[in-house]
Write an enzyme that holds these catalytic residues in place. Structure first.
Site, mmCIF file in Angstrom:
data_model
loop_
_atom_site.group_PDB
_atom_site.id
_atom_site.type_symbol
_atom_site.label_atom_id
_atom_site.label_comp_id
_atom_site.label_asym_id
_atom_site.label_seq_id
_atom_site.Cartn_x
_atom_site.Cartn_y
_atom_site.Cartn_z
ATOM 1 N N LYS A 1 1.126 -1.205 0.034
ATOM 2 C CA LYS A 1 0.021 -0.071 0.096
ATOM 3 C C LYS A 1 0.910 1.159 -0.102
ATOM 4 C CE LYS A 1 -1.972 2.527 3.365
ATOM 5 N NZ LYS A 1 -1.754 3.938 2.716
ATOM 6 N N GLU B 1 10.512 0.759 10.085
ATOM 7 C CA GLU B 1 11.195 1.819 9.680
ATOM 8 C C GLU B 1 10.493 3.105 10.077
ATOM 9 O OE1 GLU B 1 14.504 1.694 8.572
ATOM 10 O OE2 GLU B 1 14.467 -0.395 7.772
ATOM 11 N N CYS C 1 13.540 10.558 7.002
ATOM 12 C CA CYS C 1 13.635 9.870 8.056
ATOM 13 C C CYS C 1 15.087 10.205 8.760
ATOM 14 C CB CYS C 1 13.129 8.582 8.258
ATOM 15 S SG CYS C 1 13.740 7.635 7.065
ATOM 16 N N GLU D 1 10.536 15.064 15.935
ATOM 17 C CA GLU D 1 10.787 14.913 14.545
ATOM 18 C C GLU D 1 9.791 15.901 13.789
ATOM 19 O OE1 GLU D 1 9.521 11.474 12.216
ATOM 20 O OE2 GLU D 1 11.609 11.728 11.300
HETATM 21 P P1 NAI Z 1 1.795 7.852 8.491
HETATM 22 O O1 NAI Z 1 2.613 6.820 9.450
HETATM 23 O O2 NAI Z 1 0.427 8.067 9.054
HETATM 24 O O3 NAI Z 1 1.882 7.203 7.134
HETATM 25 C C1 NAI Z 1 2.875 6.169 6.597
HETATM 26 C C2 NAI Z 1 2.110 5.350 5.952
HETATM 27 O O4 NAI Z 1 1.141 4.492 7.000
HETATM 28 C C3 NAI Z 1 0.889 5.680 4.912
HETATM 29 O O5 NAI Z 1 0.965 4.733 3.865
HETATM 30 C C4 NAI Z 1 -0.405 5.789 5.842
HETATM 31 O O6 NAI Z 1 -1.463 5.764 5.000
HETATM 32 C C5 NAI Z 1 -0.159 4.543 6.503
HETATM 33 N N1 NAI Z 1 -0.843 4.451 7.831
HETATM 34 C C6 NAI Z 1 -1.406 5.597 8.443
HETATM 35 N N2 NAI Z 1 -2.178 4.917 9.633
HETATM 36 C C7 NAI Z 1 -2.312 3.240 9.485
HETATM 37 C C8 NAI Z 1 -2.730 2.412 10.346
HETATM 38 N N3 NAI Z 1 -3.207 2.824 11.566
HETATM 39 N N4 NAI Z 1 -2.201 1.324 10.269
HETATM 40 C C9 NAI Z 1 -1.555 1.038 9.124
HETATM 41 N N5 NAI Z 1 -1.045 1.856 8.236
HETATM 42 C C10 NAI Z 1 -1.444 3.193 8.359
HETATM 43 O O7 NAI Z 1 2.633 9.070 8.576
HETATM 44 P P2 NAI Z 1 1.889 10.643 8.423
HETATM 45 O O8 NAI Z 1 0.784 10.804 9.158
HETATM 46 O O9 NAI Z 1 1.868 10.858 6.737
HETATM 47 O O10 NAI Z 1 3.055 11.629 8.691
HETATM 48 C C11 NAI Z 1 3.151 12.135 10.136
HETATM 49 C C12 NAI Z 1 4.740 12.068 10.523
HETATM 50 O O11 NAI Z 1 5.172 10.972 10.611
HETATM 51 C C13 NAI Z 1 5.556 13.140 9.578
HETATM 52 O O12 NAI Z 1 5.449 14.533 10.037
HETATM 53 C C14 NAI Z 1 6.797 12.536 10.095
HETATM 54 O O13 NAI Z 1 7.525 13.183 11.027
HETATM 55 C C15 NAI Z 1 6.717 10.855 10.160
HETATM 56 N N6 NAI Z 1 6.917 10.343 8.832
HETATM 57 C C16 NAI Z 1 7.944 9.432 8.909
HETATM 58 C C17 NAI Z 1 8.527 8.777 7.722
HETATM 59 C C18 NAI Z 1 9.626 8.017 7.941
HETATM 60 O O14 NAI Z 1 10.205 7.794 6.521
HETATM 61 N N7 NAI Z 1 10.383 7.353 8.766
HETATM 62 C C19 NAI Z 1 7.649 8.837 6.522
HETATM 63 C C20 NAI Z 1 6.359 9.461 6.811
HETATM 64 C C21 NAI Z 1 6.151 10.174 7.794
#
Ligand code: NAI
Ligand code: MG
Length: 484
Positions: free
Chosen positions: A189, A263, A297, A394
């Site tokens: 996804k 990650e 990240c 972050e």
């Molecule tokens: P997120 O963690 O919500 O999104 C990442 C992925 O997880 C997306 O595909 C999303 O649809 C999915 N997701 C969301 N809720 C889920 C759930 N309950 N179960 C399974 N999958 C789920 O990240 P978001 O809200 O877009 O960003 C928030 C913060 O997270 C950012 O400001 C940043 O600090 C951090 N982040 C870190 C990343 C990294 O590469 N380590 C990447 C994206 C965000």
């Protein structure tokens, strides 16, 4: 010190990348069992260009039933894919890598349109690295017994993979390539704001002739992700995203026999010693925090400068960032593109306000920002300490928190004083300092005299709240096999 002064003496003409060669549909369905199928949910959502906030296409929103179909297709495909001669598996993966190279220009433009990153980065980093991951793991497919001598490696089954929006195609490659090289099948996804290159990859995979159901791509937001995590017939969950969702996933999988790799976030320390090559270090600081708008990240979002050179480094850094061009992601001159979404821009702006309120001294360049779209100028915060919110949390944007240090022990202590442990950078002329820091810094990756360098051969992953497990390299295979 002589100033760089580029913006005043040179004027850049627009150098827009052409969009004429890209092919996008108005509406995208789910990729299940080798075909694009309408979602049972019947729901679609818009995907936006963050540089204009205009809609590009509509994307299907998969519900639990759609996810179930994708898992069933992956389960069926697993029977034959896992038994296929590994050399044949390798050929398919190699073909996917070659096809990404052939279509690289189209992928690069779509990545920048949908995610906001500068075309220079998607063209030179994201897309070539994605192809490299497929090449690299194609090479391992028939050599797993050499990777794990005296053991019999077996695939796990169906892998559920959830990826974020900061490196959409690259993260899809990180997830899919090792999984299918080891004989697993996948349900992936992409993130809801950046699904397009994953869907283009689905088209490419269809064209490659990869057996049906080996790779399934379902789109949607958190609910769709949760349906993958909680599906009973999935053997492994691989997630990249926020620490918040990572913890949620851990909780829902506690006590259940599903392998997981996570990650998550980071707050990388980038450390400049007084004996470093200062100009190179300044370039390194810029690359560490402003690459991909800071949506990284492993970004070097905490800068530590040895006190004796702090004034010089800060002056040079301010001068250097005054030359950075913020604007149209499709312009080849652009250094900092659009912030990925309105939500992410709000988060970044919230942190900038907190930084100011808590007494940080803000420095932003006077670059001109486009009127439409989501933008944030390169931002420095001086006069902050370990307890400031913007030093601890972050931000995931082009915002750098700057501190100084006097001794090596002090900077190790400060760098490690974080709930995260993903990445760090060390700038010094002395090899002995590099070895001491790489040993004592609690980070999955430590770069020396460089930053944000990625290679499919090297493992990547973190400690503490940055997650668990490694991706990339030989380590990345381990997450997709079991031993009999
Ligand atoms: P997120 O963690 O919500 O999104 C990442 C992925 O997880 C997306 O595909 C999303 O649809 C999915 N997701 C969301 N809720 C889920 C759930 N309950 N179960 C399974 N999958 C789920 O990240 P978001 O809200 O877009 O960003 C928030 C913060 O997270 C950012 O400001 C940043 O600090 C951090 N982040 C870190 C990343 C990294 O590469 N380590 C990447 C994206 C965000
Ligand atoms: Mg979220």
């Amino acid at each position: 010190m002589s100033k760089i002064n580029i913006n005043k003496s040179w004027k850049y003409d627009e150098a827009l990348e052409s969009k004429s060669h890209i092919n996008l549909k108005d509406k995208y369905n789910l990729f299940i069992d080798g075909e694009f199928v309408k979602p049972l949910s019947r729901k679609y959502f818009k995907t936006i260009n963050p540089a204009t906030n205009e809609s590009i296409s509509e994307i299907a929103e998969a519900n639990e039933k759609d996810v179930d179909l994708a898992v069933k297709s992956a389960r069926k495909a697993f029977k034959s894919w896992s038994k296929l001669d590994p050399k044949e598996r390798a050929k398919y993966i190699f073909r996917i890598a070659r096809m990404i190279q052939e279509r690289a220009k189209e992928f690069a433009v779509i990545e920048s349109l949908n995610g906001g990153k500068p075309i220079r980065e998607s063209r030179d980093i994201d897309i070539p690295l994605a192809a490299n991951h497929f090449f690299y793991y194609a090479g391992w497919a028939d050599k797993l017994e050499y990777a794990f001598p005296n053991k019999v490696p077996k695939p796990l089954g169906v892998a559920g993979q959830i990826i974020p929006w900061n490196f959409p195609l690259l993260m899809a490659a990180w997830k899919i390539a090792p999984a299918i090289a080891c004989g697993n099948t996948v349900v992936l996804k992409p993130a809801e704001t950046t699904s397009l290159t994953a869907l283009k990859l689905a088209e490419l995979i269809k064209d490659s002739g990869l057996p049906k159901g080996v790779v399934n791509i379902v789109t949607g937001a958190g609910k769709t992700g949760a349906a993958i995590v909680n599906h009973p017939d999935i053997n492994k969950i691989a997630f990249t995203g926020s620490t918040e969702v990572g913890k949620l996933i851990e909780r829902s999988l506690a006590g259940i026999e599903k392998k997981t790799t996570l990650e998550l976030g980071g707050k990388g320390a980038n450390i400049i010693f007084e004996d470093a090559a200062i100009d190179q270090a300044v370039e390194g600081i810029v690359n560490a925090i402003f690459f991909n708008q800071g949506h990284v990240c492993c970004a070097g979002s905490r800068l530590f400068i040895q006190a004796s050179v702090a004034d010089t480094v800060i002056e040079k850094l301010k001068d250097r960032i005054s030359t950075l061009i913020v604007g149209d992601p499709l312009d080849k001159n652009t250094d900092i593109g659009a912030i990925n979404s309105v939500e992410q821009l709000n988060t970044i702006e919230k942190y900038i306000e907190i930084g100011k309120k808590e007494g940080g001294e803000i420095y932003q360049t006077e670059c001109s920002l486009p009127k439409k779209g989501n933008w944030c100028p390169p931002t420095l915060f001086l006069n902050v300490s370990q307890s400031h919110t913007i030093v601890k949390e972050e931000i995931f944007g082009p915002v750098l928190a700057i501190q100084t240090f006097r001794t090596i022990d002090e900077v190790i202590e400060k760098a490690n004083n974080s709930p995260f442990g993903l990445s760090a950078g060390v700038w010094t002329e002395k090899g002995s300092k590099i070895f001491k820091l790489t040993k004592e810094l609690n980070a999955g990756v430590v770069w020396a005299n460089t930053y944000n360098k990625f290679d499919p051969c090297s493992p990547f992953g973190g400690f503490k709240e940055s997650g668990m497990g490694r991706e990339g390299g030989l380590h990345g295979l381990k997450s997709y096999i079991k031993f009999e």
